[in-house]
Design a protein around this motif. Sequence first.
Motif, short mmCIF file in Angstrom:
data_model
loop_
_atom_site.label_atom_id
_atom_site.label_comp_id
_atom_site.label_asym_id
_atom_site.label_seq_id
_atom_site.Cartn_x
_atom_site.Cartn_y
_atom_site.Cartn_z
N GLY A 45 -7.62 -0.29 -6.14
CA GLY A 45 -7.09 0.03 -4.82
C GLY A 45 -6.02 -0.97 -4.38
O GLY A 45 -6.03 -2.13 -4.78
N THR A 48 0.82 -1.21 0.00
CA THR A 48 0.00 0.00 0.00
C THR A 48 0.85 1.26 0.00
O THR A 48 0.42 2.31 0.47
N GLU A 55 -1.55 4.38 -3.58
CA GLU A 55 -2.98 4.18 -3.35
C GLU A 55 -3.59 3.19 -4.34
O GLU A 55 -4.64 2.61 -4.05
#
Length: 307
Positions: free
Chosen positions: A244, A181, A184
């Motif tokens: 994501g 992560t 994004e």
Amino acid sequence: MRDLVDIEPVAIIADQIGGILQSMVAFIPQGLAALLVLLVTWIAAKLVGILFAKFPFRSRVRPSLVEVLRTLVTIAVWMLGLLIAAVLAMPNLTPTKVLAGLGLGSLAIGLAFKDIFENFIAGLMILLRDPMRLGDYIECEGIEGRVQKITIRDSYIRRTDGQLVMVPNAMLFKNPVFVKTDLEERRMTLICGVAYGENVDAAREVITQAVQSVDAVSDTLPIQVFAREFNSSSIDFEITWWTGSRPIDERVSRDKVIAAVKHALDAAGIEIPFPYRTLTFKEDLRIRADAPASGGNPEAPPSVESS
């Protein structure tokens, strides 16, 4: 014999008690000074905690690092205070002797607790280097999950199945760590095959439009569909898109893309083939067409038997 009789035990004991009392009286100023130094050290340690709690840089530095710095400064203040108090309480104990004793003790402790100090230094390096943040999803040596807490000795990794793994900081410092992560959005890849009898350009267009229609696919980064290879029973396409970076985003996006591509290919009449299998017999086969297959289905193929 007369000398032995002249010994007065009471006088000897009284002299010893008097000497002890004199030593205690002489030690009172030194002891009070040492206690005063300890009191000042305690106040200084408390002030250090207050300053670190209210210092403006807390908003720009991770909380774990602030806590580590506060602990180290507090330990340094206490060590200095104890050193001064020991020298005041025992004049024969010089700072050189104290430091020499601390050096030997530190060497023995370092050898006995090598792994602990290794993880301690690794924890400091991780906190100072800032390779990962709290809440990041990482993978290291087969351990994958969300960073929940970083301490001096270990890091707490919450796996996606809910289990908590306490990983030594030395392991994270010495091995490659995948921070999933860090951005994004993350690129996803899917392989989809179509039959050899289908039009490759038409299939590519249908797949591209299907992926574009999925709401879990990023519309700011490109969707790419490439013919990849000639497989055993299909022409395979490599489909890439962005979504994501969290694991749940990955699973949801992949699920929706697979469903959308399947529906679009079915609607366009484009076949998604399954593996074809060809059987070869050593002997010639005779086709028996005198009776329908079991169940009376007239559309069933005739049975085959070997000669």
